[in-house]
Enzyme design. Structure first.
Site, PDB file in Angstrom:
ATOM      1  N   GLU A   1     -30.003  -4.248  47.342  1.00 20.95           N
ATOM      2  CA  GLU A   1     -29.508  -3.691  46.086  1.00 20.95           C
ATOM      3  C   GLU A   1     -30.728  -3.356  45.253  1.00 20.95           C
ATOM      4  O   GLU A   1     -31.440  -4.237  44.776  1.00 20.95           O
ATOM      5  CB  GLU A   1     -28.618  -4.685  45.327  1.00 20.95           C
ATOM      6  CG  GLU A   1     -27.850  -3.983  44.205  1.00 20.95           C
ATOM      7  CD  GLU A   1     -27.669  -4.836  42.970  1.00 20.95           C
ATOM      8  OE1 GLU A   1     -27.938  -4.324  41.871  1.00 20.95           O
ATOM      9  OE2 GLU A   1     -27.263  -5.997  43.114  1.00 20.95           O
TER      10      GLU A   1
ATOM     11  N   CYS B   1     -29.827  -2.962  36.648  1.00 16.33           N
ATOM     12  CA  CYS B   1     -29.817  -1.888  37.643  1.00 16.33           C
ATOM     13  C   CYS B   1     -28.666  -0.922  37.409  1.00 16.33           C
ATOM     14  O   CYS B   1     -28.739   0.240  37.800  1.00 16.33           O
ATOM     15  CB  CYS B   1     -29.752  -2.462  39.052  1.00 16.33           C
ATOM     16  SG  CYS B   1     -28.367  -3.584  39.311  1.00 16.33           S
TER      17      CYS B   1
END
Length: 462
Positions: A230, A264
């Protein structure tokens, strides 16, 4: 002896100092995990889930202490810090709840004379490498389902948040998890790479930068193990002409500036229909000016420092270049007394007159800045939203669910939001495309990346 030092973004003091694990400690942890996995995989799932729930209960009882540590380690305002512990509990408890169904055998249609099914087996030993920005929420995504699936776990946290690894392991140990099943290691970068290459490691879950993901992939190359990544994001929001403007402004601004933009899946670029553009910008600027930048241990602070001065200077450079290139800055940094160049204390910023050629609209900022661009229709918005090397989440603000779904089907992203953003629903798959990574955590789908299928084809009539 090599040590890590957690430098607090509050005042640049050393908040935590820890010795890094040496060769003997690393091998001992690996051997312990491999040995413990033989029994753990045979432990009934209901018992594994019960331990997870008990660990969550232990963990949440300490949320005030854990929140204060987060504040000092990575700079989140104290008024928000404990919220991450509640998010940890939500995700962990949901995964414990769905584990039985997600890990159940797959039984095939009856075939005369045969019994056929597919069993999900644990991979073995999982190495979870977690970042500092949401240290508990990112770690729980991989740690808990991995344990539920019957794997053992080694957790390596960022040097910025070493206490998070220690606290998680302590809670699970207190809940009755057998020795060796879940351990932490404080590691250097070189030792982390070496551990990834170790034959005992069967799975790696990494959350971090694109550059970090590339290092992980290179270290795992040729090992044929599952690697979940990720990575970064440059997540867009699109405010359609039919959007509820008040809701869109409030949600987009919060999605861009919560945690000082250090997420993020933060909103880093917004595309607003020309009919709403001027009003959106005016209302957003007014809302942003209401933030209180300051020491995160002050309960009045709503915008804390970035994790380090270099990160703040990176964002300042993006903003300066955009303004030099014709963008308009709508926030006067002088209104924020704590903002000082060369420090981690950075005023929020709202930019218009931006375009896709500017770094602030292409590079991940990971800071409190939002570029807003005017669009004329859905087609233009869709093209601009997809014009990125990243694809983690994308948010649409509209009253028309059918149109939003149609647009979402054409968006190159892992998650499509309607009238919300910057949230992980543990029942949904968390995944990205392009440079935002690969693999999946959360939801029943996430368990597929922590197990391997084994087919049983039994001829029962001879």
């Amino acid at each position: 002896m090599n040590k890590l030092h957690c430098i607090s973004p509050i005042d640049n003091s050393v908040y935590v100092e820890r010795a890094l694990a040496g060769d003997v400690e690393i091998q001992s942890a690996v051997d312990s995990a491999v040995g413990a996995q033989r029994a753990w995989r045979c432990t009934p799932l209901a018992e594994r889930a019960a331990i997870v729930r008990e660990a969550v209960a232990v963990f949440t009882e300490r949320k005030e202490q854990l929140g204060e540590e987060l504040c000092w380690m990575m700079g989140r305002p104290i008024r928000f810090a404990a919220g991450e512990i509640l998010g940890f509990a939500e995700r962990a408890n949901h995964m414990a709840e769905i584990a039985a169904e997600a890990l159940a055998d797959i039984h095939l249609p009856e075939k005369s004379g045969f019994t056929r099914f597919i069993r999900r087996e644990p991979l073995g030993l999982s190495l979870v490498i977690a970042p500092w920005n949401y240290p508990y929420l990112t770690a729980v995504n991989a740690v808990v389902p991995s344990l539920l699936a019957g794997n053992t776990v080694l957790l390596k946290h960022s040097a910025q948040t070493p206490l998070c690894a220690e606290n998680m392991v302590a809670a699970f140990t207190e809940a009755g998890l057998p020795q060796g099943v879940f351990q932490f290691l404080h590691l250097s970068h070189s030792d982390t790479e070496r551990l990834i290459r170790a034959r005992e490691i069967n799975h790696v879950a990494f959350t971090g930068s694109v550059a970090g993901g590339e290092v992980v992939e290179r270290a795992a190359a040729g090992r044929f193990i599952d690697v979940g990544l990720e990575l970064g994001g440059k997540d867009p929001a699109y405010v359609r002409a039919d959007a509820d403007l008040d809701h869109a402004v409030e949600t987009v601004v919060d999605g861009a500036f919560f945690n000082s933009g250090q997420s993020c899946c933060a909103i880093e670029r917004a595309y607003v229909h020309e009919q709403l553009f001027d009003e959106f910008v005016a209302r957003a600027a007014e809302l942003i000016r209401g933030y209180c930048l300051g020491r995160p241990d002050d309960p009045d602070t709503t915008l804390g420092p970035l994790v380090r001065a270099e990160a703040a200077d990176f964002v300042r450079a993006q903003v300066d270049e955009a303004v030099a290139g014709g963008a308009t800055a709508h926030i006067d940094a002088a209104e924020f007394a704590e903002d000082r160049r060369g420090t981690q204390y950075l005023a929020p910023q709202l930019l218009t007159g931006v375009h896709g050629g500017m770094r602030v609209m292409r590079e991940e900022s990971f800071g409190p800045v939002l570029g807003v661009q005017k669009v004329s229709d859905d087609g233009e918005a869709l093209e601009l939203m997809n014009d990125s090397e990243f694809g983690l989440t994308a948010a649409i603000f509209s009253r028309d669910e059918q149109v939003a779904v149609a647009l979402g089907e054409r968006l190159e992203t892992g998650t499509v939001f309607l009238n919300r953003c910057d949230y992980l629903d543990p029942a949904l798959a968390w995944t990205g495309v392009k440079n935002s990574g690969r693999g999946c955590t959360l939801s029943a789908v996430g368990f597929e990346h922590l197990t391997r299928p084994k087919s049983f084809h039994l001829k029962v009539e001879l």
